[in-house]
Design a protein around this motif. Structure first.
Motif, PDB file in Angstrom:
ATOM      1  N   GLY A 174     100.184  20.813 -25.802  1.00 40.27           N
ATOM      2  CA  GLY A 174      98.796  21.264 -25.791  1.00 40.27           C
ATOM      3  C   GLY A 174      98.633  22.580 -26.531  1.00 40.27           C
ATOM      4  N   LEU A 175      99.600  23.464 -26.364  1.00 44.54           N
ATOM      5  CA  LEU A 175      99.546  24.753 -27.039  1.00 44.54           C
ATOM      6  C   LEU A 175      99.700  24.567 -28.544  1.00 44.54           C
ATOM      7  CD1 LEU A 175      99.180  27.614 -25.980  1.00 44.54           C
ATOM      8  CD2 LEU A 175     101.658  27.911 -26.077  1.00 44.54           C
ATOM      9  N   ARG A 176     100.572  23.656 -28.935  1.00 43.35           N
ATOM     10  CA  ARG A 176     100.789  23.385 -30.361  1.00 43.35           C
ATOM     11  C   ARG A 176      99.530  22.794 -30.996  1.00 43.35           C
ATOM     12  NH1 ARG A 176     105.454  23.001 -33.424  1.00 43.35           N
ATOM     13  NH2 ARG A 176     105.413  21.536 -35.176  1.00 43.35           N
ATOM     14  N   LYS A 177      98.860  21.914 -30.269  1.00 44.37           N
ATOM     15  CA  LYS A 177      97.613  21.345 -30.781  1.00 44.37           C
ATOM     16  C   LYS A 177      96.553  22.429 -30.916  1.00 44.37           C
ATOM     17  CE  LYS A 177      94.431  17.493 -30.080  1.00 44.37           C
ATOM     18  NZ  LYS A 177      94.141  16.287 -29.272  1.00 44.37           N
ATOM     19  N   GLN A 178      96.480  23.340 -29.946  1.00 46.93           N
ATOM     20  CA  GLN A 178      95.535  24.456 -30.008  1.00 46.93           C
ATOM     21  C   GLN A 178      95.833  25.334 -31.217  1.00 46.93           C
ATOM     22  OE1 GLN A 178      95.472  26.767 -26.391  1.00 46.93           O
ATOM     23  NE2 GLN A 178      94.341  28.449 -27.326  1.00 46.93           N
ATOM     24  N   ALA A 179      97.121  25.579 -31.485  1.00 46.65           N
ATOM     25  CA  ALA A 179      97.505  26.398 -32.633  1.00 46.65           C
ATOM     26  C   ALA A 179      97.100  25.731 -33.941  1.00 46.65           C
ATOM     27  CB  ALA A 179      99.014  26.644 -32.612  1.00 46.65           C
ATOM     28  N   LEU A 180      97.335  24.433 -34.046  1.00 44.77           N
ATOM     29  CA  LEU A 180      96.969  23.721 -35.268  1.00 44.77           C
ATOM     30  C   LEU A 180      95.462  23.746 -35.488  1.00 44.77           C
ATOM     31  CD1 LEU A 180      97.650  22.031 -37.717  1.00 44.77           C
ATOM     32  CD2 LEU A 180      97.681  19.992 -36.260  1.00 44.77           C
ATOM     33  N   GLU A 181      94.694  23.526 -34.442  1.00 47.94           N
ATOM     34  CA  GLU A 181      93.236  23.552 -34.579  1.00 47.94           C
ATOM     35  C   GLU A 181      92.759  24.935 -35.016  1.00 47.94           C
ATOM     36  OE1 GLU A 181      90.816  21.252 -34.428  1.00 47.94           O
ATOM     37  OE2 GLU A 181      92.480  19.839 -34.440  1.00 47.94           O
ATOM     38  N   ALA A 182      93.377  25.993 -34.491  1.00 49.80           N
ATOM     39  CA  ALA A 182      92.989  27.347 -34.885  1.00 49.80           C
ATOM     40  C   ALA A 182      93.301  27.591 -36.357  1.00 49.80           C
ATOM     41  CB  ALA A 182      93.716  28.376 -34.014  1.00 49.80           C
ATOM     42  N   LEU A 183      94.451  27.104 -36.815  1.00 54.68           N
ATOM     43  CA  LEU A 183      94.823  27.271 -38.219  1.00 54.68           C
ATOM     44  C   LEU A 183      93.911  26.465 -39.136  1.00 54.68           C
ATOM     45  CD1 LEU A 183      98.682  27.185 -37.765  1.00 54.68           C
ATOM     46  CD2 LEU A 183      97.375  29.095 -38.735  1.00 54.68           C
ATOM     47  N   ILE A 184      93.517  25.276 -38.692  1.00 57.78           N
ATOM     48  CA  ILE A 184      92.579  24.477 -39.476  1.00 57.78           C
ATOM     49  C   ILE A 184      91.250  25.216 -39.602  1.00 57.78           C
ATOM     50  CG2 ILE A 184      91.174  22.373 -39.426  1.00 57.78           C
ATOM     51  CD1 ILE A 184      93.624  20.934 -38.243  1.00 57.78           C
ATOM     52  N   GLU A 185      90.785  25.782 -38.502  1.00 62.53           N
ATOM     53  CA  GLU A 185      89.537  26.539 -38.546  1.00 62.53           C
ATOM     54  C   GLU A 185      89.663  27.732 -39.487  1.00 62.53           C
ATOM     55  OE1 GLU A 185      87.329  29.398 -35.434  1.00 62.53           O
ATOM     56  OE2 GLU A 185      87.333  27.282 -34.840  1.00 62.53           O
ATOM     57  N   ASP A 186      90.811  28.405 -39.442  1.00 58.21           N
ATOM     58  CA  ASP A 186      91.046  29.515 -40.359  1.00 58.21           C
ATOM     59  C   ASP A 186      90.917  29.069 -41.813  1.00 58.21           C
ATOM     60  OD1 ASP A 186      91.567  31.131 -38.208  1.00 58.21           O
ATOM     61  OD2 ASP A 186      93.737  31.164 -38.479  1.00 58.21           O
ATOM     62  N   ARG A 187      91.559  27.929 -42.141  1.00 57.53           N
ATOM     63  CA  ARG A 187      91.538  27.436 -43.523  1.00 57.53           C
ATOM     64  C   ARG A 187      90.126  27.010 -43.938  1.00 57.53           C
ATOM     65  NH1 ARG A 187      96.287  28.844 -43.070  1.00 57.53           N
ATOM     66  NH2 ARG A 187      97.991  27.989 -44.329  1.00 57.53           N
ATOM     67  N   VAL A 188      89.382  26.438 -43.003  1.00 59.01           N
ATOM     68  CA  VAL A 188      88.004  26.040 -43.310  1.00 59.01           C
ATOM     69  C   VAL A 188      87.201  27.267 -43.722  1.00 59.01           C
ATOM     70  CG1 VAL A 188      85.847  25.216 -42.274  1.00 59.01           C
ATOM     71  CG2 VAL A 188      87.983  23.963 -41.876  1.00 59.01           C
ATOM     72  N   LEU A 189      87.355  28.358 -42.998  1.00 58.96           N
ATOM     73  CA  LEU A 189      86.607  29.571 -43.292  1.00 58.96           C
ATOM     74  C   LEU A 189      87.008  30.165 -44.636  1.00 58.96           C
ATOM     75  CD1 LEU A 189      86.608  31.342 -39.805  1.00 58.96           C
ATOM     76  CD2 LEU A 189      84.707  30.186 -40.907  1.00 58.96           C
ATOM     77  N   VAL A 190      88.304  30.268 -44.895  1.00 58.61           N
ATOM     78  CA  VAL A 190      88.730  30.938 -46.114  1.00 58.61           C
ATOM     79  C   VAL A 190      88.434  30.089 -47.350  1.00 58.61           C
ATOM     80  CG1 VAL A 190      91.145  30.159 -46.297  1.00 58.61           C
ATOM     81  CG2 VAL A 190      90.513  32.455 -47.026  1.00 58.61           C
ATOM     82  N   THR A 191      88.560  28.775 -47.250  1.00 52.00           N
ATOM     83  CA  THR A 191      88.239  27.953 -48.418  1.00 52.00           C
ATOM     84  C   THR A 191      86.742  27.985 -48.711  1.00 52.00           C
ATOM     85  OG1 THR A 191      88.193  25.985 -46.973  1.00 52.00           O
ATOM     86  CG2 THR A 191      90.231  26.429 -48.191  1.00 52.00           C
ATOM     87  N   TYR A 192      85.924  28.041 -47.661  1.00 52.60           N
ATOM     88  CA  TYR A 192      84.483  28.166 -47.862  1.00 52.60           C
ATOM     89  C   TYR A 192      84.158  29.515 -48.513  1.00 52.60           C
ATOM     90  CZ  TYR A 192      79.472  28.303 -46.962  1.00 52.60           C
ATOM     91  OH  TYR A 192      78.109  28.397 -47.119  1.00 52.60           O
ATOM     92  N   ALA A 193      84.814  30.588 -48.050  1.00 51.10           N
ATOM     93  CA  ALA A 193      84.560  31.919 -48.603  1.00 51.10           C
ATOM     94  C   ALA A 193      84.953  31.975 -50.073  1.00 51.10           C
ATOM     95  CB  ALA A 193      85.315  32.979 -47.812  1.00 51.10           C
ATOM     96  N   ARG A 194      86.043  31.323 -50.441  1.00 47.36           N
ATOM     97  CA  ARG A 194      86.468  31.323 -51.848  1.00 47.36           C
ATOM     98  C   ARG A 194      85.418  30.676 -52.741  1.00 47.36           C
ATOM     99  NH1 ARG A 194      92.538  29.101 -50.693  1.00 47.36           N
ATOM    100  NH2 ARG A 194      93.503  31.069 -50.055  1.00 47.36           N
ATOM    101  N   GLU A 195      84.780  29.630 -52.239  1.00 48.11           N
ATOM    102  CA  GLU A 195      83.812  28.901 -53.042  1.00 48.11           C
ATOM    103  C   GLU A 195      82.423  29.531 -53.009  1.00 48.11           C
ATOM    104  OE1 GLU A 195      83.758  24.895 -51.711  1.00 48.11           O
ATOM    105  OE2 GLU A 195      85.805  24.456 -52.358  1.00 48.11           O
ATOM    106  N   ASN A 196      82.081  30.214 -51.914  1.00 46.07           N
ATOM    107  CA  ASN A 196      80.707  30.666 -51.720  1.00 46.07           C
ATOM    108  C   ASN A 196      80.557  32.177 -51.539  1.00 46.07           C
ATOM    109  OD1 ASN A 196      79.151  27.914 -51.251  1.00 46.07           O
ATOM    110  ND2 ASN A 196      81.074  27.776 -50.110  1.00 46.07           N
ATOM    111  N   GLY A 197      81.656  32.890 -51.409  1.00 51.39           N
ATOM    112  CA  GLY A 197      81.563  34.319 -51.180  1.00 51.39           C
ATOM    113  C   GLY A 197      81.373  35.095 -52.469  1.00 51.39           C
ATOM    114  N   SER A 198      80.943  36.358 -52.314  1.00 52.61           N
ATOM    115  CA  SER A 198      80.813  37.230 -53.483  1.00 52.61           C
ATOM    116  C   SER A 198      82.202  37.566 -54.001  1.00 52.61           C
ATOM    117  CB  SER A 198      80.066  38.508 -53.105  1.00 52.61           C
ATOM    118  OG  SER A 198      80.742  39.188 -52.056  1.00 52.61           O
TER     119      SER A 198
END
Length: 431
Positions: free
Chosen positions: A66-90
């Motif tokens: 369960g902890l490993r799944k929580q860690a993976l989901e957190a990392l996925i969320e991290d990547r979603v944010l940074v890839t969006y910022a690369r495409e849409n950020g200043s």
């Protein structure tokens, strides 16, 4: 940046892994997120970090799967944010990035050559390090832009907010409270909660038995006002926690609330030191404050940042260092050059947790470390003044306060939307 463990990074608010990781022998891709990947080694590292945090909070250790799944989901969320910022950020130009990297080196007391050498010794590529910082800056900027754009405040909401504030002022006036605080850590087990409750009950019994409230506060309380006998200072009722105002509404000066209060911070014993008549809505208390900000990251946990700030506070209070000098050398926001000076600010000008801690301080008082969404702060109040406020300014203050109230929900909705629209392929079986 996530592997840069030996250094205390001066600009480290990155909650996302910025570069696509280089897979080492025996490593593999745990998930693909847009044009980025999450490596299995990162999942292992994040899992261990979550386990350590749970252990520090005294929580029952979660199951590894369960902890490993929580860690993976957190990392996925991290990547979603940074890839969006690369495409849409200043975009962050090279000159601005150079200044940030130089600031990191200076705040870690390193020359640029020493910074490069330390990175090399730690197995971190200098170019990747720069790109991590660039991603951090873009992510923070796009987050503020996107989340604030989602928050809508209507005139009716502002009217209701001002009506509520006016009613509170008319009813409560200004109150000077003293408190004994016995804190309870977040997520503390029942045994710890009961031990803290017993400690608070014993302190309340001493006060009811006739001991001086200030003496008990100095001996038992664990808040920033304990040296002043727990005295918070005169505050408008609407700038005190609602639970405090409700508890003392029928008490006169000198009286003590007869039972413990429980809040998210822990157990409180309250005494009404003094009451004053109701303030006018068109009169506003402004505070001139300064702060030192440290931003938690994988390299600097919130706990370590808090300990470092507590040490800064000790140095300032013992005369070993000046607040403004430490702020210039260590604070991680735009106020650093001014010694952490934030200028004059009225109600609603800061995030609630910062403002609540600031309002509880006496003049020249220094807070304990305070956590907000921007990081961990050490706050000092320099001056206070009461000013007449025009209705337009009142409405602007109300709008700012309402925005803060809605920020967390808007942020979660934004992240959820990004996660729904992102391409995510999980390649690791976690069940």
């Amino acid at each position: 940046m996530h592997r840069f463990v030996p250094l205390v990074l001066a600009l480290a608010a990155l909650h996302v892994s910025a570069q696509t990781p280089t897979l080492q022998p025996g490593d593999y891709i745990a998930a693909v997120v847009n044009q980025d990947v999450v490596a299995a080694s990162e999942v292992v590292q994040r899992t261990e970090k979550l386990r350590q945090e749970a252990r520090q909070r005294g929580e029952v250790m979660p199951e590894t799967a369960g902890l490993r799944k929580q860690a993976l989901e957190a990392l996925i969320e991290d990547r979603v944010l940074v890839t969006y910022a690369r495409e849409n950020g200043s975009k962050i130009d090279e000159a601005e990035l150079d200044r940030v990297v130089a600031n990191v080196a200076a705040q870690n007391k390193l020359t640029m050559a020493q910074l490069r050498e330390r990175l090399r010794a730690d197995g971190t590529d200098y170019k990747s390090f720069r790109e991590n910082l660039r991603d951090q800056m873009m992510t923070e900027r796009v987050r503020e832009r996107e989340v604030q754009g989602r928050i809508k405040i209507t005139d009716a909401e502002i009217d209701a907010y001002l009506d509520k504030k006016r009613a509170a002022l008319e009813q409560g006036g200004q109150i000077n409270l003293a408190q004994v605080l016995v804190p309870v850590p977040d997520g503390a087990p029942a045994s710890v909660v009961e031990e803290r409750r017993a400690r608070a009950e014993a302190a309340l019994a001493r006060i009811k038995g006739g001991e001086d409230f200030g003496k008990v506060a100095r001996e038992v309380s664990e808040d920033s006002n304990k040296a002043r006998g727990g005295e918070i200072g005169m505050r408008p009722a609407d700038r005190l926690p609602d639970i405090f105002v409700a508890a003392v509404k029928d008490l006169k000066s000198g009286q003590v609330v007869p039972q413990l209060l429980r809040s998210g911070a822990g157990f409180h014993i309250l005494k009404v030191v003094e009451r004053q008549g109701a303030a006018s809505l068109t009169q506003s208390m402004q505070t001139h404050a300064r702060h030192i900000l440290l931003r938690p990251s994988a390299q600097l946990t919130a706990e370590v940042a808090a300990r470092r700030l507590a040490e800064y506070k000790r140095q300032i209070e013992t005369g070993q260092a000046k607040f403004e000098q430490i702020a210039k050398a260590n604070s991680e926001d735009g106020s650093a050059e001014a010694g952490g000076d934030l200028g004059w600010m009225g109600a609603g000008g800061f995030v609630p947790e910062f403002e609540e801690a600031m309002n509880a301080l006496p003049l020249n008082g220094i807070s304990a470390p305070v956590m907000s969404r921007f990081g961990v702060h050490l706050i000092q109040v320099l001056e206070r003044r009461t000013v007449e406020v025009e209705m337009k300014q009142l409405r602007d203050q109300a709008r700012a306060a309402l925005r803060e109230q809605k920020y967390d929900e808007a942020y979660q909705e934004w992240v959820k939307d990004l996660r729904t629209k992102a391409f995510v392929e999980v390649r690791e079986w976690l069940d």
